[in-house]
Design an enzyme around this catalytic site. Structure first.
Site, PDB file in Angstrom:
ATOM      1  N   CYS A  79       0.826  -1.203   0.000  1.00 51.79           N
ATOM      2  CA  CYS A  79       0.000   0.000   0.000  1.00 51.79           C
ATOM      3  C   CYS A  79       0.868   1.264   0.000  1.00 51.79           C
ATOM      4  O   CYS A  79       1.491   1.540  -1.010  1.00 51.79           O
ATOM      5  CB  CYS A  79      -0.993  -0.043   1.159  1.00 51.79           C
ATOM      6  N   HIS A 171      -3.404  -5.248   1.500  1.00 50.88           N
ATOM      7  CA  HIS A 171      -2.757  -5.496   2.800  1.00 50.88           C
ATOM      8  C   HIS A 171      -2.773  -6.980   3.164  1.00 50.88           C
ATOM      9  O   HIS A 171      -3.615  -7.403   3.968  1.00 50.88           O
ATOM     10  CB  HIS A 171      -3.492  -4.729   3.903  1.00 50.88           C
ATOM     11  N   GLU A 173      -1.007  -8.462   5.195  1.00 51.59           N
ATOM     12  CA  GLU A 173      -0.733  -8.633   6.629  1.00 51.59           C
ATOM     13  C   GLU A 173      -2.013  -8.538   7.466  1.00 51.59           C
ATOM     14  O   GLU A 173      -2.005  -8.850   8.644  1.00 51.59           O
ATOM     15  CB  GLU A 173       0.312  -7.602   7.105  1.00 51.59           C
TER      16      GLU A 173
END
Ligand code: GLN
Length: 192
Positions: A79, A171, A173
């Site tokens: 990002c 994202h 994560e």
């Protein structure tokens, strides 16, 4: 293996959890350029790219990261981290590392859909779709000849790789799917 996670701003803890969940791998929060010493790979997290770029410039990170990456250090940006890696940002000259041959557009998915998630195809991760979380996400408008497109969403490029540099507009994560981090760790393993 030691993975540094740039910890000036943004979602760095989630990357650390994810990397540790991938196996017996150490992580280090990077807050000063000297801490880049000894790492085998670097993650630049999501956050706010103008703030992150300013902090990176103020703390003297830009040249040391460019230098290490030039020597072959694998870097993964998500990002805002993707924006930091891009050579060109549409309509902006904000500070960046600028190593990947691509043009990006910030906040590309419009205001009404600030944040959303959807299943996307990421062929290099296998046939199973990847749950992609987009938060005021950028997209890649154009890539140079040396850049491999890894994923598209609605006709827009949202993940790419150039050698040991990896970038995702979403994202990984923030999901429990480790495949994108494993993909990066594989680049690190081959490099070291
Ligand atoms: N919109 C942010 C920027 O331009 C990126 C958002 C994110 O990292 N989640 O920096």
């Amino acid at each position: 293996m030691l993975i540094g996670v740039l910890a000036l701003q943004g979602a760095f803890r989630e990357h650390e959890y994810m990397i540790r969940a991938c196996g017996d791998i150490e992580t280090r929060q990077i807050r000063l350029p000297g801490q880049l010493e000894g790492i085998d790979g670097l993650i630049i997290p999501g956050g706010e790219s103008t703030t992150m770029g300013k902090l990176m410039a103020d703390y003297g990170f830009l040249d040391p990261i460019r230098e290490r990456a030039g020597q072959g250090l694998p870097v993964f940006g998500t990002c805002a981290g993707l924006i930091m890696l891009a050579r060109d940002i549409n309509g902006s000259n904000q500070p960046r590392i600028g190593l990947m041959d691509m043009l990006v557009e910030r906040n590309a998915f419009g205001r009404q859909v600030d944040s959303f998630e959807d299943d996307i195809e990421v062929p290099c991760l296998g046939a199973e779709p990847f749950r992609a979380v987009f938060i005021r996400a950028p997209y890649i408008m154009k890539v140079g000849a040396g850049v491999e497109v890894l994923a598209e969403y609605g006709g827009r490029i949202v993940a790419a790789r150039e050698g040991r540099l990896l970038a995702a507009a979403f994202h990984p994560e923030l999901t429990s799917d480790k495949r994108m981090h494993e993909y990066f760790l594989n680049i690190v393993k081959i490099a070291s």
